[in-house]
Scaffold this active site. Structure first.
Site, PDB file in Angstrom:
ATOM      1  N   ARG A 340       0.740  -1.590  -0.048  1.00  0.00           N
ATOM      2  CA  ARG A 340      -0.171  -0.322   0.313  1.00  0.00           C
ATOM      3  C   ARG A 340       1.178   1.354  -0.132  1.00  0.00           C
ATOM      4  O   ARG A 340       0.303   2.073   0.445  1.00  0.00           O
ATOM      5  CB  ARG A 340      -0.405  -0.397   1.056  1.00  0.00           C
ATOM      6  CG  ARG A 340      -2.240  -1.011   1.146  1.00  0.00           C
ATOM      7  CD  ARG A 340      -3.218  -0.243   0.551  1.00  0.00           C
ATOM      8  NE  ARG A 340      -4.123  -1.086   0.159  1.00  0.00           N
ATOM      9  CZ  ARG A 340      -5.468  -1.719   0.650  1.00  0.00           C
ATOM     10  NH1 ARG A 340      -5.341  -0.632   1.117  1.00  0.00           N
ATOM     11  NH2 ARG A 340      -6.359  -3.167   0.589  1.00  0.00           N
ATOM     12  N   ARG A 344      -3.601   6.204   0.902  1.00  0.00           N
ATOM     13  CA  ARG A 344      -4.278   7.219   1.285  1.00  0.00           C
ATOM     14  C   ARG A 344      -3.230   8.277   2.420  1.00  0.00           C
ATOM     15  O   ARG A 344      -3.494   9.436   3.019  1.00  0.00           O
ATOM     16  CB  ARG A 344      -5.905   7.087   2.356  1.00  0.00           C
ATOM     17  CG  ARG A 344      -6.847   6.618   0.920  1.00  0.00           C
ATOM     18  CD  ARG A 344      -8.310   5.845   1.854  1.00  0.00           C
ATOM     19  NE  ARG A 344      -7.900   4.858   2.329  1.00  0.00           N
ATOM     20  CZ  ARG A 344      -8.476   4.096   3.066  1.00  0.00           C
ATOM     21  NH1 ARG A 344      -9.334   4.456   3.461  1.00  0.00           N
ATOM     22  NH2 ARG A 344      -7.454   2.853   3.166  1.00  0.00           N
ATOM     23  N   ARG A 353      -7.862  11.076  -5.414  1.00  0.00           N
ATOM     24  CA  ARG A 353      -8.627  10.117  -5.099  1.00  0.00           C
ATOM     25  C   ARG A 353      -9.558  11.469  -4.939  1.00  0.00           C
ATOM     26  O   ARG A 353     -11.284  11.986  -5.215  1.00  0.00           O
ATOM     27  CB  ARG A 353      -8.420   9.904  -4.080  1.00  0.00           C
ATOM     28  CG  ARG A 353      -8.772   8.981  -3.322  1.00  0.00           C
ATOM     29  CD  ARG A 353      -9.695   7.785  -4.073  1.00  0.00           C
ATOM     30  NE  ARG A 353     -10.552   7.223  -2.761  1.00  0.00           N
ATOM     31  CZ  ARG A 353     -12.018   7.471  -3.143  1.00  0.00           C
ATOM     32  NH1 ARG A 353     -12.773   7.947  -3.820  1.00  0.00           N
ATOM     33  NH2 ARG A 353     -12.193   6.248  -2.420  1.00  0.00           N
ATOM     34  N   ASP A 389      -6.436  -2.909  -7.148  1.00  0.00           N
ATOM     35  CA  ASP A 389      -7.282  -3.761  -6.264  1.00  0.00           C
ATOM     36  C   ASP A 389      -7.330  -5.228  -6.715  1.00  0.00           C
ATOM     37  O   ASP A 389      -7.299  -6.202  -7.789  1.00  0.00           O
ATOM     38  CB  ASP A 389      -8.017  -2.854  -5.831  1.00  0.00           C
ATOM     39  CG  ASP A 389      -8.394  -3.097  -4.477  1.00  0.00           C
ATOM     40  OD1 ASP A 389      -7.839  -2.447  -3.505  1.00  0.00           O
ATOM     41  OD2 ASP A 389      -9.073  -4.431  -4.024  1.00  0.00           O
ATOM     42  N   TYR A 465     -14.225 -12.452  -0.391  1.00  0.00           N
ATOM     43  CA  TYR A 465     -14.889 -11.500  -0.233  1.00  0.00           C
ATOM     44  C   TYR A 465     -16.368 -11.579  -1.378  1.00  0.00           C
ATOM     45  O   TYR A 465     -17.244 -11.237  -0.893  1.00  0.00           O
ATOM     46  CB  TYR A 465     -14.219 -10.747  -0.996  1.00  0.00           C
ATOM     47  CG  TYR A 465     -13.505  -9.735   0.064  1.00  0.00           C
ATOM     48  CD1 TYR A 465     -13.797  -8.895   0.016  1.00  0.00           C
ATOM     49  CD2 TYR A 465     -12.038 -10.208  -0.440  1.00  0.00           C
ATOM     50  CE1 TYR A 465     -12.586  -8.108   0.997  1.00  0.00           C
ATOM     51  CE2 TYR A 465     -10.975  -9.438   0.506  1.00  0.00           C
ATOM     52  CZ  TYR A 465     -11.485  -8.161   0.754  1.00  0.00           C
ATOM     53  OH  TYR A 465     -10.631  -7.584   2.284  1.00  0.00           O
TER      54      TYR A 465
HETATM   55  O1  CP3 Z   1      -0.160  -1.256  -2.369  1.00  0.00           O
HETATM   56  C1  CP3 Z   1      -0.340  -0.756  -3.323  1.00  0.00           C
HETATM   57  O2  CP3 Z   1       0.338   0.401  -3.214  1.00  0.00           O
HETATM   58  C2  CP3 Z   1      -0.804  -1.160  -4.437  1.00  0.00           C
HETATM   59  C3  CP3 Z   1      -2.448  -0.938  -4.297  1.00  0.00           C
HETATM   60  C4  CP3 Z   1      -3.560  -2.271  -4.017  1.00  0.00           C
HETATM   61  C5  CP3 Z   1      -4.338  -1.540  -3.369  1.00  0.00           C
HETATM   62  N1  CP3 Z   1      -4.776  -2.847  -2.376  1.00  0.00           N
HETATM   63  C6  CP3 Z   1      -5.008   0.138  -3.535  1.00  0.00           C
HETATM   64  C7  CP3 Z   1      -5.996  -0.094  -2.830  1.00  0.00           C
HETATM   65  C8  CP3 Z   1      -3.301  -2.883  -2.894  1.00  0.00           C
HETATM   66  C9  CP3 Z   1      -1.724  -3.943  -3.745  1.00  0.00           C
HETATM   67  C10 CP3 Z   1      -4.476  -3.578  -2.510  1.00  0.00           C
HETATM   68  C11 CP3 Z   1      -4.561  -4.998  -2.100  1.00  0.00           C
HETATM   69  C12 CP3 Z   1      -5.715  -5.558  -1.267  1.00  0.00           C
HETATM   70  N2  CP3 Z   1      -6.639  -4.819  -1.967  1.00  0.00           N
HETATM   71  C13 CP3 Z   1      -5.746  -6.151  -0.225  1.00  0.00           C
HETATM   72  C14 CP3 Z   1      -4.579  -6.843  -0.056  1.00  0.00           C
HETATM   73  C15 CP3 Z   1      -4.137  -6.893   0.665  1.00  0.00           C
HETATM   74  C16 CP3 Z   1      -3.948  -5.934   2.288  1.00  0.00           C
HETATM   75  O3  CP3 Z   1      -4.369  -5.055   2.967  1.00  0.00           O
HETATM   76  O4  CP3 Z   1      -4.183  -7.151   2.814  1.00  0.00           O
HETATM   77  C17 CP3 Z   1      -7.120  -6.229  -0.799  1.00  0.00           C
HETATM   78  C18 CP3 Z   1      -7.653  -6.824   0.917  1.00  0.00           C
HETATM   79  C19 CP3 Z   1      -7.723  -5.433  -0.560  1.00  0.00           C
HETATM   80  C20 CP3 Z   1      -9.430  -5.361  -0.828  1.00  0.00           C
HETATM   81  C21 CP3 Z   1      -9.437  -4.230   0.017  1.00  0.00           C
HETATM   82  N3  CP3 Z   1      -9.519  -2.694  -1.339  1.00  0.00           N
HETATM   83  C22 CP3 Z   1     -10.563  -3.541   0.557  1.00  0.00           C
HETATM   84  C23 CP3 Z   1     -10.389  -4.011   2.075  1.00  0.00           C
HETATM   85  C24 CP3 Z   1     -10.400  -1.897   0.946  1.00  0.00           C
HETATM   86  C25 CP3 Z   1     -10.816  -0.865   1.592  1.00  0.00           C
HETATM   87  C26 CP3 Z   1     -10.296  -0.615   2.606  1.00  0.00           C
HETATM   88  C27 CP3 Z   1      -8.964   0.254   2.053  1.00  0.00           C
HETATM   89  O5  CP3 Z   1      -7.834  -0.356   2.660  1.00  0.00           O
HETATM   90  O6  CP3 Z   1      -9.000   1.252   1.791  1.00  0.00           O
HETATM   91  C28 CP3 Z   1      -9.902  -1.676  -0.509  1.00  0.00           C
HETATM   92  C29 CP3 Z   1      -9.174  -0.195  -0.847  1.00  0.00           C
HETATM   93  C30 CP3 Z   1      -8.360  -0.088  -1.261  1.00  0.00           C
HETATM   94  N4  CP3 Z   1      -7.308  -0.241  -2.424  1.00  0.00           N
HETATM   95  C31 CP3 Z   1      -7.878   1.538  -1.320  1.00  0.00           C
HETATM   96  C32 CP3 Z   1      -6.622   1.413  -1.770  1.00  0.00           C
HETATM   97  C33 CP3 Z   1      -5.411   2.518  -2.482  1.00  0.00           C
HETATM   98  C34 CP3 Z   1      -8.001   2.818  -0.294  1.00  0.00           C
HETATM   99  C35 CP3 Z   1      -9.411   3.083  -1.211  1.00  0.00           C
HETATM  100  C36 CP3 Z   1     -10.281   4.445  -1.567  1.00  0.00           C
HETATM  101  O7  CP3 Z   1      -8.529   5.203  -1.414  1.00  0.00           O
HETATM  102  O8  CP3 Z   1     -10.987   4.709  -0.909  1.00  0.00           O
END
Ligand code: CP3
Length: 657
Positions: A340, A344, A353, A389, A465
C-alpha cells in the site's frame, strides 16, 4: 596437514572455479557439499529421495484392511503407475493373500492410468475396468472416470506416485467424490522438499551450471516433482544448458529416458570420483552445450511471449537488488518496498482521489500509473507495485462490486449457493486490460530502473469477499460454505484460480517483473483445512506463472501455515509481524526468500524507535541473501509520510554491505 590442503595437493584437477553445482544425493548430502566446495564450486544441495520400508507403508496397509473389510467402502481405485501398483501389492501382501485382494478389487471399479499400470495390474491378477486414454495425464483419468461412473458420494482411492496430484484430487472432490490417497513407495521424496524445489527453480531459471545424479531414483523424483510443480519443461531446458553427470550406466539410462543428455560418468561409480570428473570437465562441457542450445533456441521459436528463462539474466534489471533478493542472491543492500505504498496516507494520492472514485482510478491507466510512479519517486523504494486492487476481477463477475466511503468493498450479490456460482459469467481477463495498460505506462516511465510488481488476490481471499459480500472478521459464511458445500467450494476455487492465473499472466505480458499473491485472510484457517481446501488451488495459480518471474506469496496471521504456504509455492514468502523473522526463516529452511515484517503501527512511533525496530529486523535476517524488507501488512491511512521515508532511508543505510 589438514583435509583441505591434502585434497588439493592429491590431484591437480582444475576445479569448478565458482560454478553452481546441483547435487541430489540425500544420505551423503553434507559430504557432497564439502567435496564441491573444496573444488571451488557453489553447492546447491537438493536431496531428492528418502527410503520407505514396505512395512512402514501404513497408508497402504490401512487401505488393504479397509478394502477387504466385508462390504468395501471404496467404489473406485485408481492405479497411477506400474511401479507404484507393484509396491502397493507387495505391502498389502504382507497382511493379506493376493487372491483376496484381487477378488475385492474385481468387485469395484479399477482404473489404470496408463500402459505400465495395466501391465502391473494384469501381472497381479487384476483386470482394469477403466483405462485412461493417452496421453494418460490426470485430465484423462478424471474425464474418463467421470464419463463412466457417477462419482457423487463415492469413495475413490488413488494409488499415489510420490508426488500428490492435487488437481486430480480437487477434480474428483468437485464431482462429489470423497478421496483417499494411498501413497506407496519404496523411494519417496524427502519430507522436506523445499531445497529440491528451490534447486529446480534455479535450474529452470538458468541459475545452475552443473548437475550430478547419484541414483536413478533421484532422476525420477527430480523430473516428477518438476512436472508436478508445472515447471517440467523449464527444468529440462535448464538441464540442457548444464553439464550433467551420472554415477553410472543405470542412472544414465534413466536420465536419457527423460530425453536428457548425460555429459560425463566417473571412472569408478563412486561419489568422490563423480565430483572430481565434474570439476575436471564441467567448464569445457558448458562451453560446448551452451553454444548448441543457443543454436537450437534460435531455430525453434521459443515461447513468443516470454522466451525469457534463458534471457532473464540478460534483462537490464536482473542485477537489481530486489530481483537478486527474490533469487536469494547476495545484494549490495536489503531492498525495501511497502505494501500500500500508493495509498491514502500520501497527500499526492489524496489529491487525485478527491477528484476520482477509487475504481475509476484503477480503471484509468494514466491515473493508476501516476500514483504508482509518484510513490516510488517520493519514497525511493526498490520496487513499484501497480496501483490496482485484488477485487478488480470481481467486476467482470458481475456481483455488484463497489467501494463505500469508510466501509471498504461491498459485493451486492454474494455467492452463497451452487445456483449463484452457476449464474456467475465466465471471465475473460481482457476485461481487465486497463491494468495491463497501466503496467505498460509505468514500465515506460521507470521500467529501466525499477522492478514492477503485479499482483492478485489468492483464490481463498477472493472467495472470502465473494461469499461474505465484503470484509469480515470471522469468515463465518466462507468457512460454513467450505464445510457444508465442499464440491461447490472446489468448483468456485478452481474458477478463481484459473482467472487469477490468467490475470497475472496478462500483467506479466504487460511488463510486470515480479508478482505478489495476496492471501491476506487465509490465516483464519487451520492447517488441515488449508491443505484440503486451499493449497491445491493456490498451487495451481503459482504453477502457471513462468518460472523466471519471481512469485511473492503473502498472507497475514499465517504463523501456523508457513510451511504449507511454501508447499503451495512462491519464491518469496511474506511474513507479518506476529512471527519472528529469524524463526520463520529457519522453519522454512532458508529454502525461499522472505519478505517483511515490520508492524505497520511501528510507523506511528518516532523515527528513532522506527530505526531501532528496522535494525532488529535486519539483525534477524542476519545479512543472509534473500530478505526483502517490507511491513507485515499495508501502510495505514494516517501514517506520517516522513516516517515512511525515514524507514526506507534507514533500511538502505543500515543494510549497506
Ligand atoms: O500496495 C499498493 O500500493 C498497491 C495498491 C493496492 C490496493 N489494494 C489499493 C487500494 C493493493 C496491493 C491492494 C490489495 C488489496 N486490496 C488487498 C490485499 C492486501 C491487504 O490489505 O491485505 C485487499 C484485502 C484489498 C481489498 C480492499 N481494497 C479493501 C479491504 C479496501 C478497503 C480498505 C482500505 O484499506 O481502504 C480496498 C480499497 C483500496 N485498495 C484502497 C487502496 C489505495 C483505498 C481506497 C480509497 O482510496 O478509498
Amino acid at each position: 596437514m589438514n583435509q583441505e590442503t591434502k585434497s588439493n595437493s592429491s590431484d591437480s584437477t582444475p576445479g569448478f572455479g565458482g560454478l553452481r553445482v546441483a547435487a541430489f544425493e540425500s544420505r551423503m548430502a553434507a559430504e557432497v557439499a564439502t567435496m564441491i566446495e573444496r573444488r571451488g564450486g557453489i553447492a546447491i544441495i537438493a536431496p531428492a529421495m528418502r527410503e520407505v520400508p514396505l512395512e512402514d507403508n501404513h497408508a497402504a496397509l490401512d487401505f488393504a484392511d479397509r478394502l477387504l473389510a466385508g462390504e468395501s467402502e471404496f467404489g473406485v481405485v485408481i492405479f497411477m503407475t506400474g511401479v507404484g501398483t507393484r509396491a502397493l501389492f507387495q505391502a498389502m501382501e504382507t497382511r493379506h493373500p493376493r487372491a483376496s485382494i484381487a477378488t475385492a478389487l474385481a468387485a469395484i471399479a479399477t482404473v489404470a492410468r496408463g500402459p505400465k499400470a495395466i501391465r502391473a495390474m494384469r501381472d497381479l491378477g487384476v483386470e482394469p475396468s477403466i483405462v485412461a486414454p493417452e496421453p494418460n495425464t490426470w485430465r484423462e483419468v478424471l474425464s474418463t472416470l467421470a464419463s463412466q461412473i457417477e462419482l457423487k458420494g463415492k469413495r475413490v482411492a488413488i494409488q499415489e506416485y510420490g508426488v500428490s496430484n492435487h488437481e486430480l484430487t480437487a477434480g474428483l472432490e468437485a464431482r462429489g467424490a470423497r478421496v483417499t490417497i494411498v501413497p506407496v513407495y519404496k523411494w519417496t521424496l524427502p519430507a522436506d522438499r523445499a531445497p529440491l524445489r528451490a534447486a529446480l527453480n534455479a535450474i529452470a531459471a538458468g541459475a545452475a551450471d552443473v548437475a550430478i545424479f547419484t541414483s536413478s531414483n533421484q532422476v525420477t523424483n527430480v523430473i516428477q516433482l518438476a512436472e508436478a510443480e508445472g515447471i517440467g519443461d523449464g527444468v529440462k531446458r535448464g538441464f540442457a544448458r548444464m553439464a550433467v553427470g551420472s554415477i553410472g550406466p543405470v542412472c544414465s539410462e534413466q536420465i536419457r529416458a527423460y530425453g536428457l543428455r548425460v555429459d560425463f560418468e566417473p571412472e569408478h561409480s563412486k561419489l568422490g570420483h563423480l565430483v572430481k570428473a565434474a570439476a575436471a570437465q564441467a567448464a569445457s562441457i558448458l562451453i560446448a552445450n551452451r553454444a548448441d542450445t543457443h543454436r537450437i533456441e534460435a531455430g525453434a521459436t521459443p515461447n513468443p511471449r516470454r522466451p525469457a528463462i534463458s534471457n532473464a539474466p540478460q534483462s537490464p534489471l536482473a542485477g537489481h537488488p530486489m530481483l537478486k533478493a527474490c533469487r536469494r542472491e547476495a545484494a549490495p543492500y536489503t531492498p525495501i518496498w511497502l505494501m500500500r505504498q500508493a495509498g491514502r496516507y500520501m497527500p499526492e494520492y489524496r489529491r487525485v482521489r478527491e477528484r476520482h472514485g477509487f475504481l475509476e482510478m484503477c480503471r484509468r491507466p494514466e491515473l493508476a500509473a501516476e500514483v504508482t510512479v509518484t510513490a516510488v519517486e517520493r519514497l525511493k523504494v526498490d520496487a513499484a507495485i501497480i496501483f490496482a486492487d485484488i477485487l478488480l476481477p470481481l467486476i467482470p463477475m458481475e456481483v455488484g462490486l463497489h467501494f463505500e466511503k469508510g466501509d471498504g468493498p461491498v459485493i451486492d450479490r454474494p455467492i452463497r449457493t451452487e445456483a449463484d456460482l452457476e449464474r456467475m459469467p465466465a471471465v475473460d481477463v481482457a476485461a481487465l486490460g486497463f491494468v495491463g495498460d497501466a503496467i505498460k505506462l509505468v514500465h515506460r516511465a521507470i521500467g529501466a530502473t525499477t522492478p514492477l510488481i503485479g499482483f492478485a488476490g489468492a483464490p481463498f481471499t477472493l472467495a472470502s469477499y465473494l461469499i461474505e459480500g465484503g470484509s469480515s472478521r470471522q469468515y463465518q459464511a466462507t468457512k460454513t460454505f467450505m464445510y457444508m458445500q465442499p464440491e461447490t467450494w472446489h468448483r468456485l476455487m478452481e474458477r478463481l484460480a484459473r482467472i487469477t492465473a490468467d490475470y497475472l499472466k496478462m500483467q506479466i505480458e504487460a511488463g510486470a517483473d515480479i508478482v505478489q499473491i495476496f492471501d491476506s485472510w487465509v490465516g483464519s484457517l487451520g492447517p488441515d483445512d488449508y491443505r484440503r481446501f486451499v493449497l491445491p488451488h493456490t498451487a495451481s495459480v503459482i504453477a502457471a506463472i513462468p518460472a523466471d518471474v519471481p512469485v511473492i506469496h503473502f498472507g497475514t496471521v499465517t504463523g501456523n501455515l508457513l510451511e504449507l504456504m511454501r508447499e503451495a509455492g512462491g519464491d518469496v514468502i511474506g511474513l507479518d509481524w506476529r512471527v519472528d523473522l529469524a524463526d520463520a526463516w529457519a522453519r522454512l529452511n532458508y529454502s525461499v526468500a522472505v519478505q517483511g515484517n515490520l508492524d505497520p503501527i511501528a510507523l506511528f512511533a518516532d523515527v528513532s524507535e522506527i530505526r531501532a525496530r528496522a535494525r532488529a529486523i535486519l539483525d534477524q535476517a542476519g545479512g543472509r541473501p534473500g530478505h526483502i524488507f517490507n511491513l507485515g501488512h499495508g501502510i495505514l491511512p494516517d501514517t506520517p509520510v516522513d516516517h515512511v521515508i525515514a524507514l526506507v532511508d534507514a533500511v538502505h543505510e543500515m543494510s549497506a554491505r
